[in-house]
Scaffold this motif. Structure first.
Motif, mmCIF file in Angstrom:
data_model
loop_
_atom_site.group_PDB
_atom_site.id
_atom_site.type_symbol
_atom_site.label_atom_id
_atom_site.label_comp_id
_atom_site.label_asym_id
_atom_site.label_seq_id
_atom_site.Cartn_x
_atom_site.Cartn_y
_atom_site.Cartn_z
ATOM 1 N N ARG A 15 -1.907 -0.946 -1.587
ATOM 2 C CA ARG A 15 -3.206 -0.115 -1.413
ATOM 3 C C ARG A 15 -3.006 0.979 -0.488
ATOM 4 N NH1 ARG A 15 -5.711 -5.433 -0.679
ATOM 5 N NH2 ARG A 15 -6.748 -6.099 -2.791
ATOM 6 N N TYR A 16 -3.437 2.123 -1.068
ATOM 7 C CA TYR A 16 -3.510 3.362 -0.002
ATOM 8 C C TYR A 16 -5.046 3.666 0.152
ATOM 9 C CZ TYR A 16 1.424 3.844 -1.169
ATOM 10 O OH TYR A 16 2.713 3.436 -1.288
ATOM 11 N N GLY A 17 -5.574 3.156 1.136
ATOM 12 C CA GLY A 17 -7.025 3.278 1.319
ATOM 13 C C GLY A 17 -7.707 2.446 0.156
ATOM 14 N N THR A 18 -8.644 2.960 -0.627
ATOM 15 C CA THR A 18 -9.314 2.421 -1.590
ATOM 16 C C THR A 18 -8.585 2.342 -2.712
ATOM 17 O OG1 THR A 18 -10.487 4.525 -2.123
ATOM 18 C CG2 THR A 18 -11.553 3.058 -0.456
ATOM 19 N N ARG A 19 -7.370 3.183 -2.925
ATOM 20 C CA ARG A 19 -6.800 3.199 -4.321
ATOM 21 C C ARG A 19 -5.604 2.095 -4.222
ATOM 22 N NH1 ARG A 19 -1.983 5.418 -6.624
ATOM 23 N NH2 ARG A 19 -1.330 6.282 -4.478
ATOM 24 N N VAL A 20 -5.589 1.381 -5.361
ATOM 25 C CA VAL A 20 -4.737 0.272 -5.540
ATOM 26 C C VAL A 20 -3.391 0.899 -6.475
ATOM 27 C CG1 VAL A 20 -4.220 -2.072 -6.234
ATOM 28 C CG2 VAL A 20 -6.601 -1.502 -5.576
ATOM 29 N N ALA A 21 -2.242 1.054 -5.788
ATOM 30 C CA ALA A 21 -1.126 1.570 -6.457
ATOM 31 C C ALA A 21 -0.510 0.304 -7.230
ATOM 32 C CB ALA A 21 -0.297 2.230 -5.544
ATOM 33 N N PRO A 40 3.578 4.003 -17.637
ATOM 34 C CA PRO A 40 2.883 5.748 -17.751
ATOM 35 C C PRO A 40 3.012 6.175 -16.321
ATOM 36 C CG PRO A 40 1.159 4.315 -18.723
ATOM 37 C CD PRO A 40 2.230 3.389 -18.149
ATOM 38 N N ASN A 41 2.752 7.497 -16.268
ATOM 39 C CA ASN A 41 2.602 8.139 -14.987
ATOM 40 C C ASN A 41 1.205 7.486 -14.215
ATOM 41 O OD1 ASN A 41 4.871 10.140 -15.221
ATOM 42 N ND2 ASN A 41 3.044 11.417 -16.241
ATOM 43 N N GLY A 42 1.675 7.343 -12.702
ATOM 44 C CA GLY A 42 0.488 6.680 -11.903
ATOM 45 C C GLY A 42 0.802 5.114 -11.995
ATOM 46 N N ALA A 43 1.468 4.648 -12.725
ATOM 47 C CA ALA A 43 1.719 3.015 -13.210
ATOM 48 C C ALA A 43 1.897 2.406 -11.806
ATOM 49 C CB ALA A 43 2.346 2.684 -14.234
ATOM 50 N N GLY A 44 2.603 2.869 -10.912
ATOM 51 C CA GLY A 44 3.083 2.162 -9.632
ATOM 52 C C GLY A 44 4.495 1.977 -9.831
ATOM 53 N N VAL A 53 13.097 -1.314 -1.412
ATOM 54 C CA VAL A 53 14.033 -1.072 -0.230
ATOM 55 C C VAL A 53 13.166 -0.569 1.067
ATOM 56 C CG1 VAL A 53 15.637 0.098 -2.086
ATOM 57 C CG2 VAL A 53 13.783 1.314 -1.020
ATOM 58 N N GLY A 54 12.295 -1.114 1.282
ATOM 59 C CA GLY A 54 11.583 -1.160 2.692
ATOM 60 C C GLY A 54 10.918 0.064 2.982
ATOM 61 N N LEU A 55 10.997 0.948 2.096
ATOM 62 C CA LEU A 55 10.168 2.477 2.380
ATOM 63 C C LEU A 55 8.718 2.242 2.414
ATOM 64 C CD1 LEU A 55 12.382 4.878 0.459
ATOM 65 C CD2 LEU A 55 12.600 4.497 2.921
ATOM 66 N N ASP A 56 8.025 1.629 1.830
ATOM 67 C CA ASP A 56 6.667 1.177 1.822
ATOM 68 C C ASP A 56 6.645 -0.413 2.281
ATOM 69 O OD1 ASP A 56 5.600 3.735 1.589
ATOM 70 O OD2 ASP A 56 5.329 3.273 -0.578
ATOM 71 N N ARG A 57 5.487 -0.908 3.026
ATOM 72 C CA ARG A 57 5.365 -2.198 3.121
ATOM 73 C C ARG A 57 4.130 -2.743 2.296
ATOM 74 N NH1 ARG A 57 4.394 -4.015 9.258
ATOM 75 N NH2 ARG A 57 6.740 -3.279 9.280
ATOM 76 N N PRO A 58 4.343 -3.875 1.363
ATOM 77 C CA PRO A 58 3.360 -4.248 0.705
ATOM 78 C C PRO A 58 2.275 -4.724 1.311
ATOM 79 C CG PRO A 58 5.479 -5.423 0.208
ATOM 80 C CD PRO A 58 5.538 -4.760 1.355
ATOM 81 N N THR A 59 0.859 -4.533 0.910
ATOM 82 C CA THR A 59 -0.321 -5.022 1.580
ATOM 83 C C THR A 59 -0.393 -6.362 1.552
ATOM 84 O OG1 THR A 59 -1.301 -2.906 1.025
ATOM 85 C CG2 THR A 59 -2.835 -4.431 1.514
#
Length: 304
Positions: A15-21, A40-44, A53-59
């Motif tokens: 999640r990024y704030g209220t948006r679920v990626a 599609p674009n924006g699918a995640g 690869v550890g650039l983002d951490r899962p919620t």
């Protein structure tokens, strides 16, 4: 014990704030095959690759490569080669010195730098500044960086962007050869025609959720129809139509059947003594199958 190269995405949400990626996503990518990652674009897709690869951490949930989180590997470049952003290079450096700097941080010998430069076809520009590279040359340099540590796992986000037809064919051959060596090859692309030629297996997501995890043949079989030419087409149509079967008359004596395969249609015709002049499976292209799978997960639609 985890096999070398396996990527495990286990119940991952981001999640990024209220948006679920990414929304409770689970799948496994195994070695010895090219696995296409579609959506599609924006699918995640990019977010998922960044989490691998550890650039983002899962919620929530976790992502493992070879049984460990990426950051836990002592020499990540030797475990996982990644191309997520080809422009993530100091533009004042030459291709050679960019790769050499990466090699020295991982104890990779200089000769390997020369090897990957040769492998991706950048010999003539290796000593030139990256800032002057075309998009295609930048993509080749990104692939070289991914291969630098001779890893068992390759993760490539849109690797054919900016490549000319020869380059597209080169990356296709390279990916298939790497998979044939027993490596795990996980690649995203918006070029469905290229994925149909390159991938063995597909993972399709939409709005952060898993839509399909199947072979290319299984995905293109979705929505498959059969063309039937029969002596008594009208009678055959009445016999075939059912709750999950649609039959359309496309021309006199010719039917298009959805929901039954050729064998089932042939058995019905035989049981009722209806002669068939044609029984041809019509497989959807990967693009058609993809559009059908993701029709409810498209972020932006063309106005009609």
């Amino acid at each position: 014990m985890h096999p070398t190269g396996v990527i495990e995405v286990n119940g991952v949400t981001k999640r990024y704030g209220t948006r679920v990626a990414v929304d409770d996503l689970s799948f496994t990518v195994s070695p010895g095959a090219v696995t296409g990652f579609l959506g599609p674009n924006g699918a995640g897709k990019s977010t998922t690759m960044r989490m691998i690869v550890g650039l983002d951490r899962p919620t929530a949930g976790e992502v493992l490569v070879n049984g460990r989180h990426y950051a836990e590997h002592a020499a990540p470049l030797r475990e996982v080669g990644a191309l997520l952003e080809a422009k993530a290079v100091h533009t004042g450096r030459s291709a050679y010195h960019h790769l050499l700097a990466m090699a020295l941080t991982h104890g990779i010998p200089r000769r390997r730098v020369e090897e990957v430069i040769d492998l991706v076809g950048l010999q003539e520009v290796a000593r030139k500044r990256v800032g002057g590279f075309s998009l295609g040359m930048g993509q080749r340099l990104g692939v070289a960086a991914a291969l630098l540590g001779d890893p068992a796992t390759l993760i490539l986000d849109e690797p054919v962007n900016g490549l000319d037809p020869e380059g597209v064919r080169w990356i296709r051959t390279l990916l298939r050869s790497l998979a044939a060596e027993g490596r795990t090859v996980f690649v995203s692309s918006h070029l469905m025609s290229e994925m149909a030629l390159t991938a063995d297996h597909l993972i399709v997501i939409g709005k952060g959720r898993l839509i399909a995890n199947a072979s290319v043949a299984e995905v293109t079989a979705i929505g498959r129809s059969v063309r039937v030419r029969a002596q008594e087409a009208a009678r055959l149509r009445d016999l075939l139509v059912g709750p999950d079967v649609t039959v359309d008359a496309v021309e006199p004596g010719v039917l298009q059947v959805n929901g039954l395969d050729s064998s089932a249609i042939g058995r019905v015709a035989c049981e009722h003594s209806i002669a068939l002049d044609e029984l041809t499976p019509i497989t959807a292209s990967l693009e058609e199958a993809f559009m059908d799978l993701t029709k409810d997960a498209v972020e932006f639609r063309e106005a009609s």
